[in-house]
Design a protein around this motif. Structure first.
Motif, PDB file in Angstrom:
ATOM      1  N   LEU A 197       5.894   4.946  10.382  1.00  0.00           N
ATOM      2  CA  LEU A 197       5.119   3.435   9.997  1.00  0.00           C
ATOM      3  C   LEU A 197       5.898   2.676   9.240  1.00  0.00           C
TER       4      LEU A 197
ATOM      5  N   SER B 260       7.720  -1.810  21.141  1.00  0.00           N
ATOM      6  CA  SER B 260       6.460  -2.233  20.327  1.00  0.00           C
ATOM      7  C   SER B 260       6.573  -3.874  20.059  1.00  0.00           C
TER       8      SER B 260
ATOM      9  N   PHE C 150       7.992  -0.083  10.531  1.00  0.00           N
ATOM     10  CA  PHE C 150       7.617  -1.468  10.987  1.00  0.00           C
ATOM     11  C   PHE C 150       6.995  -2.320   9.565  1.00  0.00           C
TER      12      PHE C 150
ATOM     13  N   ARG D 100      -0.100   6.317  15.272  1.00  0.00           N
ATOM     14  CA  ARG D 100       0.810   5.875  14.793  1.00  0.00           C
ATOM     15  C   ARG D 100       1.540   4.680  15.657  1.00  0.00           C
TER      16      ARG D 100
ATOM     17  N   CYS E 174       1.589   0.777  14.642  1.00  0.00           N
ATOM     18  CA  CYS E 174       2.725   0.014  14.277  1.00  0.00           C
ATOM     19  C   CYS E 174       2.990  -1.448  14.728  1.00  0.00           C
TER      20      CYS E 174
ATOM     21  N   ASN F 215       8.239   9.341  18.601  1.00  0.00           N
ATOM     22  CA  ASN F 215       6.947   9.271  17.822  1.00  0.00           C
ATOM     23  C   ASN F 215       6.609  10.357  16.891  1.00  0.00           C
TER      24      ASN F 215
END
Length: 515
Positions: free
Chosen positions: A436, A322, A439, A338, A342, A421
């Motif tokens: 979430l 990410s 992040f 999500r 993120c 996830n």
């Protein structure tokens, strides 16, 4: 539709030349000697009308009333919530009656919030989607007068905000109801640019190359299975000094969600065009901001793409990096919302926000927990959670706070990445929020799961525009102290208070909202 606000008593309202007059009455209505009061008194004696919630009495060409149609609408205890329901029922009853000019007369002792409730109830009940019909019929209502007792100036601020919110809600509903072949990520970017040009916002729309350069590996991975190019939309509204930290709104913009390789069942999959409800609500909120111009800075972030299966699509077992640098093992490609959120939550850090609120049709588990009445609210900050709850109550767009205990995050552990996830069926809405939260540690953060409230199914199928009303109300309440006399949400991060309201158990079944 055009709304206006006037000071009118019952006698004056009865004399107004219009197609229909709606008079909202509580159970304790006394009235006077005007024609409307006499009708109400006689109907009560006969047992035909009691002012109870949801009760209507209709009359046609009643003597002494200039309007062709008269509707008495019961509002029970006269609360704003009951007034909104009464107006909604009355306006819905007038649908297909050729009513173009309407007057809605509120009780003389109507509470604070009654004007907002009347505008919202009228707008919701009169809305008809016609954009993709060959014969765009059904939008009859053109002009609505909200009649109040006493000084109009005392209600003007609430009226202006209500009208702006109603326009924002309609804007969100229109986008949500568009078919997925029209409401593409590219279209959302174009609509954002139009809003920016019309209202003086700043707008930037990033494509696949810019997103890849930034390092948004999670967003880019979800978009791989579609031929439609992704878009990352950045909107900025400046209503306060540049030094004022902004509120950042993040809206999930999956314009169609097949589930990807973890494909959804066919029945009702068409409703996955509503999976961009979070994005639509952010755009609708900016539409309202453009009218009401509050003294606050707001940033809107919309990661948008489709989730489809093809030879390049994201696979179960893939590991993504990410924007934050954290790695994610994908166990279910239908938990894509999500993944795109993120990266947007990490991007939000650059604005040094006072608060971040993400809005997403995230989990079917939230539908099981709360149904279609309240949106799920998760927050790392108690002040932020309280402000959102109060805003939702005031706007008749309620939410319910859910837990974020650390133990719920245990299921996200995996041997192959920093996190998975998904974490299984139990407490699915909570574990999605816990994902979430990883992040969103550098600012006060809240997450609104609107999977149960963003649209309706069945005969009433269509987008609701929620939670635009809640968001607009929240932002108005968070204006710079010099303008609104309100203290902004505290910047300190807090854990949820003990005993926070929650559903004891949520499952992953139910409406096939994107995970």
């Amino acid at each position: 539709m055009n709304f206006e606000l006037k000071a009118l008593g019952l006698a004056e309202a009865a004399a107004q030349k219009c197609d229909a007059l709606v008079v909202v009455m509580g159970e304790d209505f006394a009235g006077g000697s005007d024609p409307v009061s006499r009708l109400a008194q006689e109907a009560r004696k006969a047992g035909d009308f009691e002012g109870k919630p949801g009760k209507l009495l209709q009359a046609y060409r009643f003597e002494g009333v200039a309007a062709s149609r008269l509707v008495l609408a019961g509002a029970g205890d006269g609360s704003a919530k009951r007034i909104q329901a009464a107006v909604h029922a009355a306006v819905a009853a007038l649908r297909s009656k050729g009513v173009k000019r309407l007057v809605v007369c509120l009780p003389a002792d109507a509470p604070e919030g009654a004007v907002r409730a009347a505008v919202a109830g009228t707008a919701e009940a009169s809305y008809v989607f016609v954009a993709t019909k060959s014969k765009p019929e059904g939008r009859e209502l053109q002009r609505v007068t909200i009649a109040v007792a006493g000084d109009v100036a005392a209600h003007q601020g609430a009226f202006d905000a209500a009208r702006a919110a109603a326009n924002g809600i309609e804007f969100a509903r229109e986008l949500g109801n568009l078919p997925p072949n029209l409401a593409t990520p590219t279209r959302l970017g174009e609509e954002a640019k139009k809003l920016a040009k019309a209202h003086g916002f700043q707008c930037e729309v990033l494509g696949p190359k810019e997103v890849a350069k930034l390092g948004m590996g999670a967003l880019a991975a979800v978009a791989r299975g579609s031929e439609e190019p992704l878009r990352f939309i950045v909107l900025k509204y400046q209503g306060a000094a540049a030094s004022e930290a902004p509120v950042v709104l993040v809206g999930k913009g999956i314009t169609f969600d097949s589930g990807g390789i973890s494909i959804k069942p066919a029945p009702e999959m068409d409703e996955m065009k509503f999976d961009m409800g979070g994005a639509a609500s952010v755009l609708g909120t900016f539409r309202a901001l453009g009218e009401v111009r509050p003294a606050i800075n707001v940033v809107g972030l919309i990661p948008s793409c489709e989730n489809l299966p093809d030879g390049r699509a994201l696979k179960p077992g893939d590991v993504l990096t990410s924007l934050s640098g954290q790695t994610i093992e994908v166990l279910n490609t239908d938990a894509e919302g999500r993944l795109i959120l993120c990266d947007a939550l990490t991007y939000a850090e650059r604005f040094k926000p006072r608060a971040v609120v993400d809005i997403a049709t995230l989990t079917g588990a939230c539908v099981i927990a709360l149904g279609a009445v309240r949106s799920g609210l998760f927050a790392s900050d108690d002040d932020l959670a309280l402000a959102l709850q109060e805003a939702g109550d005031a706007a008749c767009d309620p939410c319910w706070r859910m837990p974020l205990d650390d133990e719920y995050g245990e299921g996200l552990k995996t041997n192959f990445a920093d996190m998975a996830n998904v974490a299984g069926r139990p407490a699915g809405a909570v574990t999605a929020a816990k994902f979430l939260q990883r992040f969103a540690s550098r600012y006060p953060w809240a997450h609104l799961d609107i999977a149960g409230t963003a649209w309706k199914g069945g005969a009433a199928k269509g987008a609701t525009g929620r939670p635009v009303g809640l968001l607009v109300q929240y932002l108005l309440g968070q204006q710079a102290p010099s303008a609104a006399g309100r203290k902004p949400a505290a910047a300190a991060k807090r854990k949820p208070a003990a005993g926070a309201a929650m559903a004891r158990r949520t499952g992953g079944a139910g409406r096939k909202a994107a995970a």
